[in-house]
Design a protein around this motif. Structure first.
Motif, PDB file in Angstrom:
ATOM      1  N   ILE A 593      24.765 106.424  55.680  1.00  0.00           N
ATOM      2  CA  ILE A 593      24.353 105.390  54.722  1.00  0.00           C
ATOM      3  C   ILE A 593      24.603 105.844  53.289  1.00  0.00           C
ATOM      4  CG2 ILE A 593      22.257 104.279  53.801  1.00  0.00           C
ATOM      5  CD1 ILE A 593      21.461 103.857  56.794  1.00  0.00           C
ATOM      6  N   ILE A 594      24.332 107.119  53.036  1.00  0.00           N
ATOM      7  CA  ILE A 594      24.601 107.647  51.690  1.00  0.00           C
ATOM      8  C   ILE A 594      26.089 107.518  51.368  1.00  0.00           C
ATOM      9  CG2 ILE A 594      24.703 109.786  50.306  1.00  0.00           C
ATOM     10  CD1 ILE A 594      22.107 110.653  51.825  1.00  0.00           C
ATOM     11  N   ARG A 595      26.946 107.895  52.322  1.00  0.00           N
ATOM     12  CA  ARG A 595      28.388 107.834  52.091  1.00  0.00           C
ATOM     13  C   ARG A 595      28.836 106.379  51.838  1.00  0.00           C
ATOM     14  NH1 ARG A 595      31.973 110.250  56.724  1.00  0.00           N
ATOM     15  NH2 ARG A 595      30.134 111.560  56.913  1.00  0.00           N
ATOM     16  N   VAL A 622      18.214 103.884  49.524  1.00  0.00           N
ATOM     17  CA  VAL A 622      19.054 104.861  50.226  1.00  0.00           C
ATOM     18  C   VAL A 622      18.401 106.235  50.163  1.00  0.00           C
ATOM     19  CG1 VAL A 622      21.277 106.076  50.171  1.00  0.00           C
ATOM     20  CG2 VAL A 622      21.223 103.582  49.862  1.00  0.00           C
ATOM     21  N   ASN A 623      18.010 106.654  48.964  1.00  0.00           N
ATOM     22  CA  ASN A 623      17.394 107.976  48.810  1.00  0.00           C
ATOM     23  C   ASN A 623      16.059 108.073  49.541  1.00  0.00           C
ATOM     24  OD1 ASN A 623      19.462 108.986  47.277  1.00  0.00           O
ATOM     25  ND2 ASN A 623      18.585 108.232  45.344  1.00  0.00           N
ATOM     26  N   ASN A 624      15.332 106.974  49.501  1.00  0.00           N
ATOM     27  CA  ASN A 624      14.042 106.958  50.168  1.00  0.00           C
ATOM     28  C   ASN A 624      14.202 107.089  51.690  1.00  0.00           C
ATOM     29  OD1 ASN A 624      11.255 106.576  50.448  1.00  0.00           O
ATOM     30  ND2 ASN A 624      11.597 104.399  50.890  1.00  0.00           N
ATOM     31  N   PHE A 625      15.202 106.424  52.233  1.00  0.00           N
ATOM     32  CA  PHE A 625      15.465 106.552  53.674  1.00  0.00           C
ATOM     33  C   PHE A 625      15.792 108.006  54.000  1.00  0.00           C
ATOM     34  CE2 PHE A 625      18.464 106.298  57.342  1.00  0.00           C
ATOM     35  CZ  PHE A 625      17.585 105.772  58.270  1.00  0.00           C
ATOM     36  N   ASN A 626      16.659 108.586  53.167  1.00  0.00           N
ATOM     37  CA  ASN A 626      17.046 109.986  53.378  1.00  0.00           C
ATOM     38  C   ASN A 626      15.828 110.910  53.329  1.00  0.00           C
ATOM     39  OD1 ASN A 626      19.089 112.053  53.636  1.00  0.00           O
ATOM     40  ND2 ASN A 626      18.680 112.567  51.486  1.00  0.00           N
ATOM     41  N   ALA A 627      14.966 110.692  52.369  1.00  0.00           N
ATOM     42  CA  ALA A 627      13.783 111.553  52.226  1.00  0.00           C
ATOM     43  C   ALA A 627      12.815 111.347  53.394  1.00  0.00           C
ATOM     44  CB  ALA A 627      13.088 111.261  50.898  1.00  0.00           C
ATOM     45  N   VAL A 629      13.539 110.445  56.398  1.00  0.00           N
ATOM     46  CA  VAL A 629      14.110 111.092  57.577  1.00  0.00           C
ATOM     47  C   VAL A 629      13.745 112.573  57.595  1.00  0.00           C
ATOM     48  CG1 VAL A 629      16.336 111.886  58.513  1.00  0.00           C
ATOM     49  CG2 VAL A 629      15.974 109.450  58.019  1.00  0.00           C
ATOM     50  N   SER A 630      13.860 113.232  56.446  1.00  0.00           N
ATOM     51  CA  SER A 630      13.507 114.658  56.389  1.00  0.00           C
ATOM     52  C   SER A 630      12.031 114.870  56.728  1.00  0.00           C
ATOM     53  CB  SER A 630      13.753 115.222  54.988  1.00  0.00           C
ATOM     54  OG  SER A 630      15.059 114.965  54.597  1.00  0.00           O
ATOM     55  N   GLU A 631      11.183 114.032  56.155  1.00  0.00           N
ATOM     56  CA  GLU A 631       9.747 114.157  56.435  1.00  0.00           C
ATOM     57  C   GLU A 631       9.444 113.946  57.912  1.00  0.00           C
ATOM     58  OE1 GLU A 631       7.206 111.486  54.115  1.00  0.00           O
ATOM     59  OE2 GLU A 631       8.457 112.077  52.389  1.00  0.00           O
TER      60      GLU A 631
HETATM   61  C1  LIG Z   1      19.186 113.867  51.793  1.00  0.00           C
HETATM   62  O1  LIG Z   1      18.205 114.700  52.315  1.00  0.00           O
HETATM   63  C2  LIG Z   1      18.589 116.052  52.476  1.00  0.00           C
HETATM   64  C3  LIG Z   1      17.483 116.793  53.184  1.00  0.00           C
HETATM   65  O2  LIG Z   1      16.285 116.624  52.491  1.00  0.00           O
HETATM   66  C4  LIG Z   1      18.933 116.654  51.125  1.00  0.00           C
HETATM   67  O3  LIG Z   1      19.379 117.984  51.290  1.00  0.00           O
HETATM   68  C5  LIG Z   1      20.030 115.827  50.496  1.00  0.00           C
HETATM   69  O4  LIG Z   1      20.289 116.305  49.184  1.00  0.00           O
HETATM   70  C6  LIG Z   1      19.623 114.374  50.431  1.00  0.00           C
HETATM   71  N1  LIG Z   1      20.748 113.607  49.955  1.00  0.00           N
HETATM   72  C7  LIG Z   1      20.658 112.787  48.919  1.00  0.00           C
HETATM   73  C8  LIG Z   1      21.908 112.096  48.497  1.00  0.00           C
HETATM   74  O5  LIG Z   1      19.617 112.589  48.349  1.00  0.00           O
END
Ligand SMILES: *[C@@H]1O[C@H](CO)[C@@H](O)[C@H](O)[C@H]1NC(C)=O
Ligand SMILES: *[C@@H]1O[C@H](CO)[C@@H](O)[C@H](O)[C@H]1NC(C)=O
Ligand SMILES: *[C@@H]1O[C@H](CO)[C@@H](O)[C@H](O)[C@H]1NC(C)=O
Ligand SMILES: *[C@@H]1O[C@H](CO)[C@@H](O)[C@H](O)[C@H]1NC(C)=O
Ligand SMILES: *[C@@H]1O[C@H](CO)[C@@H](O)[C@H](O)[C@H]1NC(C)=O
Ligand SMILES: *[C@@H]1O[C@H](CO)[C@@H](O)[C@H](O)[C@H]1NC(C)=O
Ligand SMILES: *[C@@H]1O[C@H](CO)[C@@H](O)[C@H](O)[C@H]1NC(C)=O
Length: 739
Positions: A593-595, A622-627, A629-631
Motif C-alpha cells: 500500500i505504501i508503494r 497509509v502511515n497509520n495502517f503501517n503503524a 500493523v507493527s503494533e
Molecule cells: C512502516 O512500518 C515499519 C515498521 O514499523 C517502519 O520501519 C517503516 O518505516 C514504516 N514505513 C513508513 C513509510 O512509514
C-alpha cells in the motif's frame, strides 16, 4: 455435434430444476460423513509432518491418469459433457471419502456456435461471390481426438449472430491507443469490420471498444510474431508454438457471471433481465487462424501500418480501409446461438476438527473451450490428486485439518467466470464471514520454465515459504544447486524492485478468484508453472491443440511439474488450515500500500495539488495502517495461544483486514468491483494496478480536454475519500476498540 442447445431448452423449466435439485440432495445425504469424527479434538499431528506427507505422497502417475481421462472429448460449459465431468468429479470425491460433496446447479445464459452452420469470414467480390473463405474448424494435426466430429465450429463465446459486409480496417492489438491512432490517421472504423491481433489485452475489451466506435464486426487473430516466433518448423505438434491453423476461442462478455442475473445468484427464484440488456456484444466477433489472417492482410490496401503493428506474416500490414481491389469487401457471417442452460459447480468438503466454520478454499474450473488439457484440466487433475492425498493421510493417521478444506470445481468459467461468480453471489455473506483464503489453480502448467504466481499481498509470505519447501522438479536446476521451486522462480522471474525475491504478480482478474477477491474481500492466489518469455502467452491457449499429448509429450514428460504445483497448492492450503494463528503477511500488505501510494503521489501529485485536493488524509491513513500493523504484530507475540477465544479473536481481526477494503457501492462506474485496493484496471481486465479506482480516474482526467475534467475530478475526490475511509477501517479492525 453435441452442442445443440436442444437439450437445454427443455431443462429450462421448474420441473427440470426440481429433478436436478433432488439429485443434489440425494448426493449430499449419502455423502455426509460428519459423524465419523469428533469435532472438538485439536489435531495432534505437527503441521510439518502434514506438509512432508503431502509433498512426498503426490503421485504424478495419478495426475496423468486423471488428465488423460478428462481430455478425450470437448466439454464446453453448460453442455452434457461438462455435466458428465462434474458428476465424475463428485463421484471421485465421494470415493476418496470427502465429508460432503455438493453438486450446485445454476440456470445461466451461455452461447454456442450453430451445430450446422459454421461461422465464416469471406472476401467477396462485387457480385457477392466469395473469392476466399476461412476455415470452419481448426485442422486436426496430431492427436486422434482433434478430428472428432464433436469438435465445435470456431467461435467466440457470446459474439452476436449476424451477417455483415464492409471494408476491413487493421487495428493492431485493438487497444484504446490503437483505435485513437487510427482516428488520428483519418481511418474511421465506423461501419467497418475491425481486424485486430490478440495478445495485449482481454479480447472482450478489443470488441467492446470497436463496437463503441461504430464497427459492425470484429475479426481476431493471433500473430505468429507473438505465438510462433521461431518459424513454421517449430510449431505444434513438433514444438509448443502455435501452428498456422490455430484459432483461439474465448469469451467476449465483459461482466463476469451469468449475464441475465447481475449481482444476484441464478437460482430458481432469480429475476432475469431481458437479453437485449445483457452486457454482451451486439456485433459479431470471430477468431480466425493466422494462415487465414494472411489471406486478408495480403490483400489489404491503405497506408502501411506503423512498425509496432507489423507482425510475423510475410506481408506489409496495412491499415485499410478495404482491399487493394476496390470491388472486394469482407463478409463476416456468425451464427452463434445464446442458450439457457444448466451448469454445475462441484463442492467437496473435508471438515475441520477445531474450527469447521472456517474455510480454506481451493478451486479450478471444469469446462474447456475444446479439449482443455492445459486450461483447465491440468489443474483439475492436480486438485483430484491433492484431495486423494489428504484423504489418504486422514485414513492412515486420523489427521483432520484444523479448519475446513473446501474443494471447488467450477462450471462455465470460460464464458466469463459464470458459475463461480453465481456461487459467490449466492453464498457471499457466509463466505465473507468464514473464509480464510481462496487458492485458485486455473491450470497447473502452461510450461515448465518457472513458477508464476499472482497473489493478494496477505498471502505473499506463505507462498514464498511454501515454494522453498517444494523440491525443484527440474533436474538440471537441481544440479546447479537450486533445490527448490523458489530457487528457480527467483532466478528466472526476479522481482524488478527487489531481485533477491521472486516476482509475485498482482492478483488482477481473469479466473474464478474474481468473486472472492474483488467482491467479498477474501485474499486469493492463482499459481501455475509457466513457459519462458519467448511468446506472449501459452501459444496453444484456447485452441484445438491443447491436447493431452501436448502436456504428456512436450510440456511435462513424467508430470513432475504437475506434482510440484499440486504439492505447493496443498502445502499453502494446510499452512492456512492448520496454523493456529493465520499466517497472513500484514507487513507485505502495508508495504504494498505504501508503494502504491507513493506511485500515485509521484505520478499525479502535482496534478492533484493543482486542483487544491489534498492527499494528506490518504497519506496519513497509509502511515497509520503501517503503524497499526507493527503494533498488532508486536501484540501477537504476547497473546496466550492456549486460550481459544483469544486465538479466535486475533484470527477474526486478521480476516477482517481484506474485508475492510470492500466498498459496497463499488468502484467509480464499476459496481461489479468492490475491492478498492486490488480491483483490476478498467482498460484491461487482465492487468493489475493498485487503487484502480483512483488511477483509472486520474488517467481519464489526463486524457480529457481541460474543460471537460470537472465531473472526473469530483469522482476522484469522492473515491479518494472512500479509499481513505476504508484504509482507516482496515487499521481499526486490527485493534480491539470500536472507535
Ligand atoms: C512502516 O512500518 C515499519 C515498521 O514499523 C517502519 O520501519 C517503516 O518505516 C514504516 N514505513 C513508513 C513509510 O512509514
Ligand atoms: C473417466 O471419466 C469418466 C467420466 O468422464 C468416468 O465415467 C470414468 O469412470 C473415468 N475413468 C477412469 C479410469 O477414471
Ligand atoms: C451473408 O452475406 C453474404 C454477403 O452479403 C451473402 O452472400 C450470404 O448469402 C449471406 N448469408 C446468409 C446465410 O444470409
Ligand atoms: C508467404 O506466406 C504465405 C502463407 O503462409 C505463403 O503461401 C507464401 O508462399 C509466402 N510467400 C513468400 C514469398 O514467402
Ligand atoms: C526474456 O527474459 C530474459 C531473461 O530474463 C531477458 O534477458 C530478455 O530480455 C527477455 N525477453 C523479452 C522479449 O522480454
Ligand atoms: C519442458 O518444456 C520444453 C518446451 O518448452 C520441452 O522441450 C521439454 O521437454 C519440457 N521438459 C519436460 C521435462 O517435459
Ligand atoms: C486553488 O486555490 C488557490 C488559492 O486559494 C486558488 O487561487 C486557485 O484558483 C484554486 N484552484 C482551483 C483549481 O480551485
Amino acid at each position: 455435434m453435441r452442442l445443440t442447445p436442444g437439450i437445454t431448452g427443455c431443462l429450462w423449466g421448474s420441473a427440470a430444476f426440481a429433478v436436478v435439485a433432488v439429485m443434489v440432495l440425494v448426493l449430499v445425504s449419502t455423502s455426509d460423513r460428519n459423524k465419523r469424527f469428533e469435532p472438538d479434538v485439536d489435531n495432534e499431528i505437527p503441521l510439518k509432518d502434514v506438509e512432508d506427507y503431502i509433498i512426498n505422497n503426490v503421485n504424478p502417475d495419478n495426475i496423468r491418469t486423471f488428465l488423460r481421462n478428462m481430455t478425450r472429448r470437448p466439454h464446453l460449459g453448460g453442455t452434457e459433457e461438462e455435466r458428465e465431468l462434474a458428476r465424475w468429479v463428485a463421484t471421485t470425491w465421494e470415493e476418496q471419502g470427502l465429508d460432503q460433496v455438493h453438486l450446485v446447479p445454476y440456470h445461466v445464459l451461455l452461447s454456442y456456435p450453430s451445430p450446422d452452420i459454421p461461422n465464416l469470414v469471406c472476401i467477396v467480390n462485387a457480385n457477392d461471390q466469395a473469392i476466399w473463405t476461412s476455415a470452419a474448424r481448426q485442422k486436426p494435426l496430431y492427436a486422434p481426438e482433434e478430428g472428432s466430429p464433436e469438435i465445435p465450429f470456431t467461435f467466440n463465446g457470446y459474439a452476436a449472430p449476424g451477417n455483415v459486409t464492409g471494408q476491413v480496417v487493421y487495428a493492431g492489438y485493438g487497444r484504446e491507443q490503437d483505435y485513437d491512432f487510427l482516428s488520428e490517421q483519418g481511418v474511421d472504423i465506423s461501419g467497418k469490420i475491425v481486424l485486430a491481433r490478440y495478445g495485449k489485452i482481454f479480447r472482450a475489451n478489443i470488441a467492446e471498444m470497436a463496437e463503441a466506435r461504430g464497427a459492425i464486426g470484429v475479426v481476431l487473430f493471433s500473430d505468429p510474431s507473438d505465438y510462433a516466433p521461431q518459424g513454421s518448423d517449430f510449431v505444434y505438434p513438433h514444438s509448443y508454438f502455435m501452428p498456422p491453423s490455430a484459432a483461439p476461442f474465448g469469451t467476449v462478455k465483459l461482466v463476469d457471471g451469468d449475464p441475465l442475473t447481475p449481482f444476484y445468484p441464478a437460482v430458481e427464484s432469480a429475476f432475469h433481465i431481458p437479453e437485449e440488456e445483457a452486457a454482451i456484444p451486439k456485433i459479431p466477433v470471430q477468431p480466425i487462424s493466422y494462415e487465414d489472417a494472411w489471406q486478408i492482410l495480403s490483400r489489404m490496401g491503405g497506408t502501411p501500418a506503423p512498425p509496432e503493428w507489423q507482425g510475423g506474416l510475410n506481408v506489409t500490414y496495412k491499415l485499410g480501409p478495404g482491399f487493394l481491389k476496390n470491388e472486394f469487401s469482407l463478409n463476416l457471417d456468425v451464427n452463434n446461438q445464446n442458450a439457457h442452460t444448466i451448469t454445475y459447480n462441484v463442492v467437496g468438503v473435508i471438515k475441520g476438527s477445531v474450527e469447521p466454520d472456517r474455510y480454506v478454499m481451493l478451486g479450478n474450473h471444469l469446462d474447456a473451450w475444446i479439449l482443455g488439457a492445459i486450461d483447465p484440466n491440468s489443474g483439475t487433475a492436480a486438485m483430484l490428486e491433492l484431495s486423494r492425498v489428504l484423504m489418504q493421510l486422514s485414513k492412515e493417521t486420523g489427521w483432520r485439518p484444523r479448519r475446513s478444506l473446501v474443494f471447488c470445481a467450477w462450471g462455465s468459467e470460460e464464458y466469463g467466470l459464470v458459475a463461480s461468480v453465481e456461487w459467490t453471489e449466492q453464498f457471499g455473506k457466509q463466505l465473507a464471514d468464514r473464509t480464510i483464503a481462496y487458492l485458485n489453480v486455473d491450470m497447473a502448467i502452461e510450461g515448465n520454465y518457472t513458477l508464476r504466481t499472482k497473489s493478494a499481498p496477505l498471502l505473499n509470505d506463505i507462498i514464498f515459504e511454501s515454494t522453498k519447501k517444494i523440491p525443484n522438479p527440474n533436474p538440471e536446476e537441481v544440479a546447479e544447486g537450486r533445490r527448490s521451486v523458489y530457487d528457480t522462480w527467483r532466478l528466472r522471474k526476479p522481482d524488478p524492485v527487489d531481485p533477491e525475491k521472486p516476482q509475485m504478480l498482482f492478483i488482477g482478474s481473469g479466473s474464478d478468484y474474481k468473486g472472492f477477491q474483488h467482491n467479498l474481500g477474501i485474499p486469493c492466489m492463482d499459481t501455475r508453472y509457466t513457459h519462458d518469455n519467448t511468446t506472449k502467452g501459452e501459444p496453444m491457449y484456447h485452441t484445438l491443440y491443447e491436447t493431452f499429448a501436448l502436456v504428456d509429450e512436450i510440456y511435462d514428460q513424467g508430470f513432475h511439474y504437475h506434482k510440484a504445483v499440486t504439492a505447493l497448492w496443498g502445502d499453502v492450503a494446510v499452512v492456512l488450515s492448520d496454523s493456529k494463528i493465520i499466517p497472513f503477511s500484514l507487513v507485505a500488505y502495508a508495504e504494498f500500500i505504501i508503494r502504491a501510494y507513493e506511485e500515485i503521489a509521484d505520478k499525479y501529485g502535482e496534478l492533484i495539488a493543482s486542483q487544491n485536493i489534498t492527499m494528506e488524509f490518504f497519506g496519513t491513513a497509509v502511515n497509520n495502517f503501517n503503524a497499526t500493523v507493527s503494533e498488532f504484530n508486536e501484540n501477537l507475540k504476547h497473546i496466550n495461544l492456549n486460550k481459544p477465544l483469544v486465538v479466535r479473536k486475533v484470527n477474526d481481526q486478521l480476516m477482517m483486514v481484506e474485508r475492510a477494503f470492500i466498498d459496497p457501492r463499488g468502484l467509480p462506474g464499476r459496481p461489479e468491483f468492490n475491492h478498492v485496493v486490488t480491483a483490476p484496471s478498467k482498460k484491461n481486465a487482465y492487468a493489475g494496478t493498485a487503487f484502480a479506482g483512483l488511477t483509472d480516474t486520474l488517467a481519464a482526467i489526463t486524457e480529457s480536454p481541460e474543460d471537460q475534467r470537472d465531473a472526473l475530478w469530483r469522482t476522484f475526490s469522492h473515491h479518494l475519500a472512500a479509499v481513505t475511509h476504508l484504509l482507516s477501517t482496515a487499521a481499526k479492525v486490527l485493534t480491539d476498540d470500536l472507535w
